[in-house]
Write an enzyme that holds these catalytic residues in place. Structure first.
Site, PDB file in Angstrom:
ATOM      1  N   ASP A   1      34.680  16.915 109.048  1.00  0.00           N
ATOM      2  CA  ASP A   1      33.705  15.951 109.531  1.00  0.00           C
ATOM      3  C   ASP A   1      34.471  14.715 109.970  1.00  0.00           C
ATOM      4  O   ASP A   1      35.365  14.239 109.267  1.00  0.00           O
ATOM      5  CB  ASP A   1      32.714  15.594 108.425  1.00  0.00           C
ATOM      6  CG  ASP A   1      31.838  16.771 108.028  1.00  0.00           C
ATOM      7  OD1 ASP A   1      31.771  17.754 108.799  1.00  0.00           O
ATOM      8  OD2 ASP A   1      31.215  16.703 106.956  1.00  0.00           O
TER       9      ASP A   1
ATOM     10  N   HIS B   1      33.548  24.589 105.736  1.00  0.00           N
ATOM     11  CA  HIS B   1      34.404  23.702 104.940  1.00  0.00           C
ATOM     12  C   HIS B   1      35.095  24.503 103.833  1.00  0.00           C
ATOM     13  O   HIS B   1      36.260  24.254 103.530  1.00  0.00           O
ATOM     14  CB  HIS B   1      33.590  22.560 104.330  1.00  0.00           C
ATOM     15  CG  HIS B   1      33.192  21.505 105.304  1.00  0.00           C
ATOM     16  ND1 HIS B   1      34.060  20.550 105.770  1.00  0.00           N
ATOM     17  CD2 HIS B   1      32.008  21.250 105.908  1.00  0.00           C
ATOM     18  CE1 HIS B   1      33.433  19.742 106.606  1.00  0.00           C
ATOM     19  NE2 HIS B   1      32.186  20.156 106.715  1.00  0.00           N
TER      20      HIS B   1
ATOM     21  N   HIS C   1      30.543  17.208 112.769  1.00  0.00           N
ATOM     22  CA  HIS C   1      31.115  18.454 112.255  1.00  0.00           C
ATOM     23  C   HIS C   1      31.897  19.181 113.355  1.00  0.00           C
ATOM     24  O   HIS C   1      31.315  19.643 114.327  1.00  0.00           O
ATOM     25  CB  HIS C   1      29.988  19.347 111.725  1.00  0.00           C
ATOM     26  CG  HIS C   1      30.449  20.591 111.039  1.00  0.00           C
ATOM     27  ND1 HIS C   1      30.602  20.663 109.674  1.00  0.00           N
ATOM     28  CD2 HIS C   1      30.785  21.803 111.526  1.00  0.00           C
ATOM     29  CE1 HIS C   1      31.007  21.893 109.356  1.00  0.00           C
ATOM     30  NE2 HIS C   1      31.125  22.591 110.471  1.00  0.00           N
TER      31      HIS C   1
ATOM     32  N   GLN D   1      30.971  22.708  97.151  1.00  0.00           N
ATOM     33  CA  GLN D   1      29.950  23.203  98.071  1.00  0.00           C
ATOM     34  C   GLN D   1      28.707  23.645  97.311  1.00  0.00           C
ATOM     35  O   GLN D   1      27.578  23.387  97.740  1.00  0.00           O
ATOM     36  CB  GLN D   1      30.501  24.349  98.921  1.00  0.00           C
ATOM     37  CG  GLN D   1      29.612  24.718 100.077  1.00  0.00           C
ATOM     38  CD  GLN D   1      29.554  23.628 101.144  1.00  0.00           C
ATOM     39  OE1 GLN D   1      30.503  22.888 101.340  1.00  0.00           O
ATOM     40  NE2 GLN D   1      28.434  23.533 101.836  1.00  0.00           N
TER      41      GLN D   1
ATOM     42  N   GLU E   1      24.793  18.140 114.238  1.00  0.00           N
ATOM     43  CA  GLU E   1      25.784  17.520 113.371  1.00  0.00           C
ATOM     44  C   GLU E   1      26.970  17.096 114.245  1.00  0.00           C
ATOM     45  O   GLU E   1      27.988  17.780 114.301  1.00  0.00           O
ATOM     46  CB  GLU E   1      26.252  18.486 112.280  1.00  0.00           C
ATOM     47  CG  GLU E   1      25.208  18.796 111.248  1.00  0.00           C
ATOM     48  CD  GLU E   1      25.745  19.575 110.054  1.00  0.00           C
ATOM     49  OE1 GLU E   1      26.954  19.914 110.024  1.00  0.00           O
ATOM     50  OE2 GLU E   1      24.956  19.842 109.143  1.00  0.00           O
TER      51      GLU E   1
ATOM     52  N   VAL F   1      22.948  22.348 104.897  1.00  0.00           N
ATOM     53  CA  VAL F   1      24.116  22.612 104.053  1.00  0.00           C
ATOM     54  C   VAL F   1      24.171  24.109 103.770  1.00  0.00           C
ATOM     55  O   VAL F   1      23.171  24.688 103.363  1.00  0.00           O
ATOM     56  CB  VAL F   1      24.000  21.864 102.700  1.00  0.00           C
ATOM     57  CG1 VAL F   1      25.200  22.160 101.816  1.00  0.00           C
ATOM     58  CG2 VAL F   1      23.839  20.379 102.902  1.00  0.00           C
TER      59      VAL F   1
ATOM     60  N   SER G   1      30.258  28.295 103.811  1.00  0.00           N
ATOM     61  CA  SER G   1      30.530  27.064 104.557  1.00  0.00           C
ATOM     62  C   SER G   1      31.866  27.122 105.283  1.00  0.00           C
ATOM     63  O   SER G   1      32.861  27.614 104.752  1.00  0.00           O
ATOM     64  CB  SER G   1      30.553  25.880 103.573  1.00  0.00           C
ATOM     65  OG  SER G   1      31.108  24.739 104.171  1.00  0.00           O
TER      66      SER G   1
END
Length: 128
Positions: A56, A49, A102, A12, A99, A41, A47
């Protein structure tokens, strides 16, 4: 097809740093480049993630929002606890550009409530 799930801190950090450097190369000052990068980002540690809560999902089409796969996700992902995290219609609230790939796991009950209300996560949590 799931294309990206968990991101390590270093991955990341690298992704975010590349985006900041890109905006600097386009002529933005460092703080403006960081502000612009954060629209695309998140920095390492911030994040979804990194937290293991997002993935994603893509298809072979470059026009993902007009695919049957995307339409299926919109209609059914909430049943499995996932929400589209950054819908185009909520960009002013989330602060993130659209997005459609996402998807965030919030659990089946919360996903159903969010889906039925038409809210984004910020609205659902009372942050907007």
């Amino acid at each position: 097809t799931p294309s990206s799930g968990y991101h390590s801190y270093s991955l990341q950090d690298s992704t975010y740093s590349r985006k900041v450097k890109y905006y600097i190369s386009q002529g933005l000052a460092a703080d403006a480049a960081e502000a612009e990068a954060k629209k695309k980002v998140f920095p390492a540690g911030a994040s979804e993630h990194n937290a293991g809560l997002a993935m994603d999902i893509v298809s072979a089409s470059s026009d993902f929002v007009n695919t049957k796969e995307y339409q299926w996700l919109v209609a059914n992902a909430y049943k499995y606890g996932f929400i589209e995290r950054y819908p185009e219609s909520k960009a002013a609230i989330t602060g993130i550009t659209s997005e459609p790939w996402h998807w965030r796991y919030v659990g089946a009950a919360a996903a159903k409530e969010i889906h039925e209300s038409g809210e984004c996560l910020e609205e659902y949590l009372g942050l907007a």
